[in-house]
Design a protein around this motif. Structure first.
Motif, PDB file in Angstrom:
ATOM      1  N   PRO A 270       5.759   2.476 -13.980  1.00  0.00           N
ATOM      2  CA  PRO A 270       5.381   1.125 -14.449  1.00  0.00           C
ATOM      3  C   PRO A 270       3.879   0.901 -13.884  1.00  0.00           C
ATOM      4  O   PRO A 270       3.382   1.069 -12.631  1.00  0.00           O
ATOM      5  N   GLY A 271       3.370   0.371 -15.093  1.00  0.00           N
ATOM      6  CA  GLY A 271       1.505  -0.360 -14.704  1.00  0.00           C
ATOM      7  C   GLY A 271       2.667  -1.033 -13.690  1.00  0.00           C
ATOM      8  O   GLY A 271       0.733  -1.752 -12.855  1.00  0.00           O
ATOM      9  N   ARG A 272       2.966  -2.292 -13.792  1.00  0.00           N
ATOM     10  CA  ARG A 272       2.696  -3.042 -12.755  1.00  0.00           C
ATOM     11  C   ARG A 272       2.663  -2.921 -10.902  1.00  0.00           C
ATOM     12  O   ARG A 272       2.869  -1.549 -10.558  1.00  0.00           O
ATOM     13  N   PRO A 273       2.594  -3.017 -10.263  1.00  0.00           N
ATOM     14  CA  PRO A 273       2.318  -2.887  -8.891  1.00  0.00           C
ATOM     15  C   PRO A 273       3.327  -3.218  -8.348  1.00  0.00           C
ATOM     16  O   PRO A 273       4.418  -3.579  -8.564  1.00  0.00           O
ATOM     17  N   MET A 274       3.681  -1.723  -7.244  1.00  0.00           N
ATOM     18  CA  MET A 274       5.134  -1.736  -7.029  1.00  0.00           C
ATOM     19  C   MET A 274       5.196  -1.668  -5.600  1.00  0.00           C
ATOM     20  O   MET A 274       4.381  -0.789  -4.474  1.00  0.00           O
ATOM     21  N   THR A 275       4.905  -2.617  -5.134  1.00  0.00           N
ATOM     22  CA  THR A 275       4.528  -2.554  -2.780  1.00  0.00           C
ATOM     23  C   THR A 275       6.361  -2.912  -2.470  1.00  0.00           C
ATOM     24  O   THR A 275       7.433  -2.716  -2.860  1.00  0.00           O
ATOM     25  N   LEU A 276       6.189  -2.713  -0.937  1.00  0.00           N
ATOM     26  CA  LEU A 276       7.824  -2.518  -0.331  1.00  0.00           C
ATOM     27  C   LEU A 276       7.349  -4.803   0.082  1.00  0.00           C
ATOM     28  O   LEU A 276       8.338  -4.282   1.247  1.00  0.00           O
ATOM     29  N   GLY A 277       7.057  -4.871  -0.245  1.00  0.00           N
ATOM     30  CA  GLY A 277       7.121  -6.300   0.089  1.00  0.00           C
ATOM     31  C   GLY A 277       6.713  -6.712   1.450  1.00  0.00           C
ATOM     32  O   GLY A 277       4.935  -6.187   1.548  1.00  0.00           O
ATOM     33  N   ARG A 278       6.814  -7.054   2.105  1.00  0.00           N
ATOM     34  CA  ARG A 278       5.905  -7.164   3.864  1.00  0.00           C
ATOM     35  C   ARG A 278       5.896  -6.453   4.548  1.00  0.00           C
ATOM     36  O   ARG A 278       5.718  -6.424   5.156  1.00  0.00           O
ATOM     37  N   ALA A 279       7.128  -5.331   4.217  1.00  0.00           N
ATOM     38  CA  ALA A 279       6.745  -4.567   5.160  1.00  0.00           C
ATOM     39  C   ALA A 279       5.013  -2.863   4.511  1.00  0.00           C
ATOM     40  O   ALA A 279       5.535  -2.196   5.383  1.00  0.00           O
ATOM     41  N   GLN A 280       5.016  -3.890   3.502  1.00  0.00           N
ATOM     42  CA  GLN A 280       3.824  -2.978   2.717  1.00  0.00           C
ATOM     43  C   GLN A 280       3.128  -2.858   3.556  1.00  0.00           C
ATOM     44  O   GLN A 280       2.339  -1.025   3.646  1.00  0.00           O
TER      45      GLN A 280
ATOM     46  N   ILE B  97      -7.801  -1.679  -2.627  1.00  0.00           N
ATOM     47  CA  ILE B  97      -6.694  -0.822  -2.287  1.00  0.00           C
ATOM     48  C   ILE B  97      -5.430  -2.117  -1.820  1.00  0.00           C
ATOM     49  O   ILE B  97      -4.229  -1.591  -1.413  1.00  0.00           O
ATOM     50  N   ALA B  98      -5.350  -2.551  -1.393  1.00  0.00           N
ATOM     51  CA  ALA B  98      -4.892  -4.409  -1.044  1.00  0.00           C
ATOM     52  C   ALA B  98      -3.554  -4.633  -2.473  1.00  0.00           C
ATOM     53  O   ALA B  98      -2.696  -4.665  -2.031  1.00  0.00           O
ATOM     54  N   GLY B  99      -3.819  -3.895  -3.629  1.00  0.00           N
ATOM     55  CA  GLY B  99      -3.013  -3.910  -4.420  1.00  0.00           C
ATOM     56  C   GLY B  99      -2.425  -5.134  -4.663  1.00  0.00           C
ATOM     57  O   GLY B  99      -3.253  -6.029  -4.696  1.00  0.00           O
ATOM     58  N   GLY B 100      -1.756  -4.975  -5.571  1.00  0.00           N
ATOM     59  CA  GLY B 100      -1.305  -6.489  -6.606  1.00  0.00           C
ATOM     60  C   GLY B 100      -1.904  -7.331  -7.240  1.00  0.00           C
ATOM     61  O   GLY B 100      -1.775  -7.863  -7.994  1.00  0.00           O
ATOM     62  N   PHE B 101      -2.724  -6.397  -8.347  1.00  0.00           N
ATOM     63  CA  PHE B 101      -3.831  -6.822  -9.344  1.00  0.00           C
ATOM     64  C   PHE B 101      -3.527  -6.187 -10.786  1.00  0.00           C
ATOM     65  O   PHE B 101      -3.572  -5.109 -10.729  1.00  0.00           O
ATOM     66  N   GLY B 102      -2.530  -6.725 -11.966  1.00  0.00           N
ATOM     67  CA  GLY B 102      -2.620  -6.320 -12.775  1.00  0.00           C
ATOM     68  C   GLY B 102      -1.283  -5.493 -13.253  1.00  0.00           C
ATOM     69  O   GLY B 102      -0.498  -5.179 -12.285  1.00  0.00           O
ATOM     70  N   GLY B 103      -0.627  -5.943 -14.868  1.00  0.00           N
ATOM     71  CA  GLY B 103       0.609  -4.409 -14.979  1.00  0.00           C
ATOM     72  C   GLY B 103       2.538  -6.069 -15.226  1.00  0.00           C
ATOM     73  O   GLY B 103       2.975  -5.949 -14.999  1.00  0.00           O
TER      74      GLY B 103
ATOM     75  N   GLY C  38      -0.676   8.206   0.363  1.00  0.00           N
ATOM     76  CA  GLY C  38      -1.155   8.483  -1.084  1.00  0.00           C
ATOM     77  C   GLY C  38      -0.316   7.916  -1.591  1.00  0.00           C
ATOM     78  O   GLY C  38      -0.550   6.662  -2.875  1.00  0.00           O
ATOM     79  N   LEU C  39       0.744   8.003  -1.433  1.00  0.00           N
ATOM     80  CA  LEU C  39       2.000   7.624  -3.102  1.00  0.00           C
ATOM     81  C   LEU C  39       2.017   6.008  -2.189  1.00  0.00           C
ATOM     82  O   LEU C  39       1.877   5.105  -3.500  1.00  0.00           O
ATOM     83  N   ILE C  40       1.927   5.172  -1.567  1.00  0.00           N
ATOM     84  CA  ILE C  40       2.551   3.884  -0.972  1.00  0.00           C
ATOM     85  C   ILE C  40       1.380   2.802  -0.978  1.00  0.00           C
ATOM     86  O   ILE C  40       1.242   1.461  -1.265  1.00  0.00           O
ATOM     87  N   VAL C  41       0.109   3.539  -1.451  1.00  0.00           N
ATOM     88  CA  VAL C  41      -0.955   2.844  -1.651  1.00  0.00           C
ATOM     89  C   VAL C  41      -1.646   2.668  -3.053  1.00  0.00           C
ATOM     90  O   VAL C  41      -1.883   1.225  -2.956  1.00  0.00           O
ATOM     91  N   VAL C  42      -1.358   3.316  -3.781  1.00  0.00           N
ATOM     92  CA  VAL C  42      -1.727   3.458  -5.132  1.00  0.00           C
ATOM     93  C   VAL C  42      -0.098   2.543  -5.782  1.00  0.00           C
ATOM     94  O   VAL C  42      -0.705   2.253  -6.845  1.00  0.00           O
ATOM     95  N   LEU C  43       0.583   2.759  -4.958  1.00  0.00           N
ATOM     96  CA  LEU C  43       1.430   2.541  -6.513  1.00  0.00           C
ATOM     97  C   LEU C  43       1.264   1.112  -6.735  1.00  0.00           C
ATOM     98  O   LEU C  43       1.845   0.669  -6.754  1.00  0.00           O
ATOM     99  N   PRO C  44       0.849   0.675  -4.528  1.00  0.00           N
ATOM    100  CA  PRO C  44       1.049  -1.178  -5.415  1.00  0.00           C
ATOM    101  C   PRO C  44       0.142  -1.858  -6.467  1.00  0.00           C
ATOM    102  O   PRO C  44      -0.458  -2.914  -7.034  1.00  0.00           O
ATOM    103  N   ILE C  45      -0.159  -0.179  -6.912  1.00  0.00           N
ATOM    104  CA  ILE C  45      -2.134  -0.946  -7.475  1.00  0.00           C
ATOM    105  C   ILE C  45      -1.482  -1.285  -9.159  1.00  0.00           C
ATOM    106  O   ILE C  45      -1.143  -0.413  -9.742  1.00  0.00           O
TER     107      ILE C  45
END
Length: 466
Positions: A153-163, A271-277, A202-209
């Motif tokens: 998915p193009g949306r941000p994918m995060t681990l929530g507070r654990a990110q 890098i913090a992510g969460g914008f877009g999608g 690399g995986l968990i930094v880009v997934l939330p973007i």
């Protein structure tokens, strides 16, 4: 034939190769010379590779030849078959492979030197840095590719507070492994641990973007790959890797900074992510309850045909529909009626830097018809009709008028200053930023709801009848 291995000859070839790198990069500054610049830089790289292979005791020629053959067989057909709309994915993938190659070379050097035994400290540090950054770039680029290819998915994918705690823990783990290796006598598992921790980063930094930041991410990952290559060059005492890596790293860093400025976003925020999608968020002025005006291809053709100045604003919707050739035909038909036609290009339109320029160049749109942000914005008040094709966030007036908007302060194409605006779009769905677009409800705006390819083809047919 011993003169072939003479270092003076090899260094001379390197100097020529570096000159070709720099000249090719200079040529890539403009669309007119970019293709030639790419060939010049490629010739420089070919010369640098040839010079490196002349170094005495370089290695197993059979394996080198086999590697070149396999890479050629895979890459050339893939590059020929890739669609222009999929160019961002290809760039992300090819860039990632460069970082992955650097990480594997670092691992091979670790094994061949018995854990960096008797290697200078600066070479060990440079090699470990290359392994860390190369692995981050590889895995991050794979995520970028998967998002662009819609495998994820193009949306941000995060681990929530654990990110952030997980990010920090993985970085600490990678650095700790590097320190243990530097002290000497470490087993190969420590190197694997470093590469694995970097892979997770690399995986968990880009997934939330989100998708809105993807052009900047691609540029940033490209810069990281360059820096890892330069570090590997220091570790191996290879001049070609150092210079080529620094050129890529420096140019990628500059481009990343410019792209972030074009979005009014800081690199740490990206890098913090969460914008877009995400899903559409109603704006403060009323969201989707406001009225809109629809139009047809026939009415659009009439409006264009009786204008004096028309500006076309392309976006990712044009790329997805592969409508660039029909758009070019619209421009040609209007120019035959002595109508001034230009194309306004936003620096982050599409999914990679220069995406719209590449598509329009493929359709043989004249380079002098492409105008950048400032020049375009100064022309909109004198524009009779602005035709928006698949663009969204880069034309949203909320960036100027709504302090609560996540894109507030982002430089946009101010198409709302035109006398009239026609937007070709499949639906009222939001763009990558996931927010409502105030432009669609502007009294000067009409919406032509259709696939960009179908809509532009219909406009062409209608223009031919006028």
């Amino acid at each position: 034939m011993s003169w072939l291995h003479d270092m003076a000859l090899i260094n001379s070839l390197y100097i020529v190769a570096f000159a070709l790198f720099i000249y090719g990069l200079m040529q890539m500054r403009g669309p007119r010379t970019a293709v030639a610049g790419n060939w010049v830089a490629a010739a420089g790289m070919g010369l640098a590779v040839a010079a490196t292979l002349l170094i005495e005791g370089m290695g197993n020629w059979l394996l080198i030849g086999l590697g070149i053959a396999i890479g050629t067989v895979i890459s050339i057909p893939a590059a020929y078959r890739v669609k222009m709309t999929a160019m961002p994915q290809m760039v992300a993938l090819f860039n990632g492979l460069g970082g992955g190659a650097i990480a594997l070379i670092s691992w091979a050097q670790f094994r061949d030197t018995a854990g960096y035994a008797h290697e200078p400290v600066h070479a060990v540090i440079a090699s470990l840095f290359a392994a860390l950054v190369g692995s981050i770039s590889f895995w991050g680029s794979l995520v970028a590719y998967a998002k662009l290819q819609e495998l994820l998915p193009g949306r941000p994918m995060t681990l929530g507070r654990a990110q952030q705690p997980v990010n920090l823990a993985m970085i600490v783990a990678a650095v700790a492994a590097a320190i243990v290796i530097t002290t000497g006598g470490a087993s190969g598992w420590w190197m694997i641990a470093l590469l694995a921790a970097a892979a997770v980063v690399g995986l968990i930094v880009v997934l939330p973007i989100g998708g809105a930041d993807m052009p900047v991410v691609i540029s940033l990952l490209n810069a990281l790959t360059g820096l890892s290559a330069a570090a590997k060059g220091i570790a191996l005492d290879n001049t070609a890797l150092i210079v080529a890596g620094m050129i890529v790293g420096a140019s990628g860093s500059i481009l990343t900074s410019l792209m972030a400025q074009a979005m009014n976003r800081s690199i740490p925020a990206i890098i913090a992510g969460g914008f877009g999608g995400g899903t559409t968020t109603p704006s403060s002025s009323g969201g989707s309850d406001r009225p809109i005006r629809s139009t047809s291809a026939a009415d659009t053709a009439i409006q264009l045909a009786y204008a004096s100045k028309v500006v076309v604003v392309p976006g990712y919707g044009m790329a997805v529909a592969q409508a660039q050739h029909a758009v070019k035909e619209i421009a040609t038909l209007l120019e035959a009626k002595n109508i001034d036609v230009s194309f306004a290009i936003h620096p982050v339109a599409g999914r990679m830097p220069g995406h719209m320029n590449v598509l329009l160049a493929e359709a043989d749109v004249a380079y002098d018809q492409l105008t950048e942000l400032d020049e375009s914005n100064s022309a909109f008040p004198q524009t009779d009709v602005t035709l928006v094709i698949g663009a969204n966030d880069v034309i949203n007036p909320a960036a100027e008028t709504d302090p609560a908007s996540p894109i507030y302060g982002m430089p946009i194409l101010t198409v709302h200053h035109s006398q009239s605006v026609i937007v070709i779009k499949r639906s009222m769905s939001p763009g990558f930023a996931g927010i409502d677009n105030d432009l669609y409800y502007n009294p000067k705006t009409t919406m032509l709801f259709n696939d960009a390819k179908t809509a532009t083809t219909d406009i062409v047919e209608e223009l031919k009848q006028l």
